[in-house]
Design a protein around this motif. Structure first.
Motif, PDB file in Angstrom:
ATOM      1  N   THR A   4       0.832  -1.206   0.000  1.00 61.11           N
ATOM      2  CA  THR A   4       0.000   0.000   0.000  1.00 61.11           C
ATOM      3  C   THR A   4       0.863   1.251   0.000  1.00 61.11           C
ATOM      4  O   THR A   4       0.620   2.189  -0.770  1.00 61.11           O
ATOM      5  CB  THR A   4      -0.948   0.007   1.219  1.00 61.11           C
ATOM      6  N   GLU A  26     -11.907  -3.736 -14.540  1.00 56.86           N
ATOM      7  CA  GLU A  26     -11.021  -2.778 -13.860  1.00 56.86           C
ATOM      8  C   GLU A  26     -11.802  -1.548 -13.396  1.00 56.86           C
ATOM      9  O   GLU A  26     -11.617  -1.065 -12.270  1.00 56.86           O
ATOM     10  CB  GLU A  26      -9.879  -2.365 -14.794  1.00 56.86           C
ATOM     11  N   GLN A  29     -13.755  -2.394 -10.297  1.00 58.21           N
ATOM     12  CA  GLN A  29     -12.900  -2.416  -9.098  1.00 58.21           C
ATOM     13  C   GLN A  29     -12.596  -0.996  -8.615  1.00 58.21           C
ATOM     14  O   GLN A  29     -12.615  -0.721  -7.413  1.00 58.21           O
ATOM     15  CB  GLN A  29     -11.588  -3.154  -9.391  1.00 58.21           C
ATOM     16  N   ILE A  30     -12.331  -0.105  -9.555  1.00 54.95           N
ATOM     17  CA  ILE A  30     -12.024   1.289  -9.204  1.00 54.95           C
ATOM     18  C   ILE A  30     -13.232   1.951  -8.545  1.00 54.95           C
ATOM     19  O   ILE A  30     -13.104   2.605  -7.504  1.00 54.95           O
ATOM     20  CB  ILE A  30     -11.561   2.060 -10.459  1.00 54.95           C
ATOM     21  N   SER A  33     -13.930   0.582  -5.036  1.00 55.21           N
ATOM     22  CA  SER A  33     -13.027   1.130  -4.016  1.00 55.21           C
ATOM     23  C   SER A  33     -13.451   2.544  -3.618  1.00 55.21           C
ATOM     24  O   SER A  33     -13.306   2.943  -2.460  1.00 55.21           O
ATOM     25  CB  SER A  33     -11.576   1.119  -4.500  1.00 55.21           C
ATOM     26  N   ASN A 116      -9.225   7.146  -3.236  1.00 58.49           N
ATOM     27  CA  ASN A 116      -9.349   5.699  -3.424  1.00 58.49           C
ATOM     28  C   ASN A 116      -9.318   5.336  -4.908  1.00 58.49           C
ATOM     29  O   ASN A 116      -8.721   4.329  -5.294  1.00 58.49           O
ATOM     30  CB  ASN A 116     -10.632   5.182  -2.774  1.00 58.49           C
ATOM     31  N   THR A 120      -6.415   2.916  -6.345  1.00 56.46           N
ATOM     32  CA  THR A 120      -6.822   1.650  -6.950  1.00 56.46           C
ATOM     33  C   THR A 120      -6.380   1.583  -8.402  1.00 56.46           C
ATOM     34  O   THR A 120      -5.886   0.547  -8.865  1.00 56.46           O
ATOM     35  CB  THR A 120      -8.346   1.452  -6.838  1.00 56.46           C
ATOM     36  N   SER A 123      -2.822   0.704  -8.479  1.00 59.06           N
ATOM     37  CA  SER A 123      -2.606  -0.714  -8.147  1.00 59.06           C
ATOM     38  C   SER A 123      -2.902  -1.618  -9.339  1.00 59.06           C
ATOM     39  O   SER A 123      -2.381  -2.732  -9.411  1.00 59.06           O
ATOM     40  CB  SER A 123      -3.460  -1.123  -6.941  1.00 59.06           C
ATOM     41  N   LEU A 124      -3.730  -1.148 -10.277  1.00 55.04           N
ATOM     42  CA  LEU A 124      -4.062  -1.905 -11.488  1.00 55.04           C
ATOM     43  C   LEU A 124      -3.206  -1.481 -12.680  1.00 55.04           C
ATOM     44  O   LEU A 124      -3.461  -1.899 -13.810  1.00 55.04           O
ATOM     45  CB  LEU A 124      -5.551  -1.708 -11.824  1.00 55.04           C
TER      46      LEU A 124
END
Length: 184
Positions: A4, A26, A29-30, A33, A116, A120, A123-124
């Motif tokens: 993180t 994707e 997921q974004i 979050s 967030n 996120t 992270s992707l």
């Protein structure tokens, strides 16, 4: 280093994207979050308008620049008149983040949701950029109406999303670390 913390330290505002659209999974997921961000009194006062229609994104960018060009703030006016400036940096996806006006702390809560989104996306391995200049577009009521934002919500910011252009230059600026006071 903790994953993180590594994502936080490596995230940068991306201003050059590939034309390829991000995958629906994707994007989900974004957005998921974003809705897990902290909120005052758990009001969860946000609304996310996802725009992937390239013609609409171009129109929004052009209208933003038109309004900016009339600004009394010189740097904003100059940016609005700059033919090389693209409000949304050719990102294939933008998310308009709006807050419910009668919530306890909608701007703060929506800002947490945006953070967030940014983390996120990183992270992707998806590029992102928080766009505040879109506020000039939001000043034109008839344009905002086209976005079908629910009644009682106010648009605050846009976030650009897309796959990072590998040929783009990444600017890494040293962070000022002399900003902490300790009281023990």
């Amino acid at each position: 280093m903790n994953q993180t913390i590594n994502i936080i330290k490596n995230r940068r505002s991306v201003r050059s994207y590939l034309a390829e659209q991000i995958k629906d999974e994707e994007l989900k997921q974004i957005l998921d979050s974003a809705i897990y961000a902290p909120t005052g009194r758990n009001h969860q006062p946000w609304n996310f308008t996802v725009i992937q229609n390239q013609e609409l994104i171009k129109q929004m960018g052009a209208k933003t620049k038109e309004v900016m060009s009339k600004s009394k703030e010189e740097w904003i006016s100059e940016r609005g008149k700059d033919p090389g400036f693209n409000t949304f940096y050719n990102a294939p996806t933008i998310i308009i983040v709006s807050g419910r006006k009668n919530a306890y702390s909608p701007l703060t809560d929506c800002s947490a949701a945006i953070q967030n989104i940014l983390l996120t996306a990183e992270s992707l391995n998806i590029g992102s950029c928080w766009v505040g200049l879109v506020s000039h577009f939001f000043s034109v009521e008839e344009e905002v109406a086209k976005l079908k934002i629910p009644e009682g919500y106010e648009p605050y910011y846009a976030v650009c999303l897309g796959y990072k252009n590998p040929d783009a230059k990444v600017i890494i600026k040293e962070r000022n670390k002399e900003v902490v006071n300790y009281i023990k």
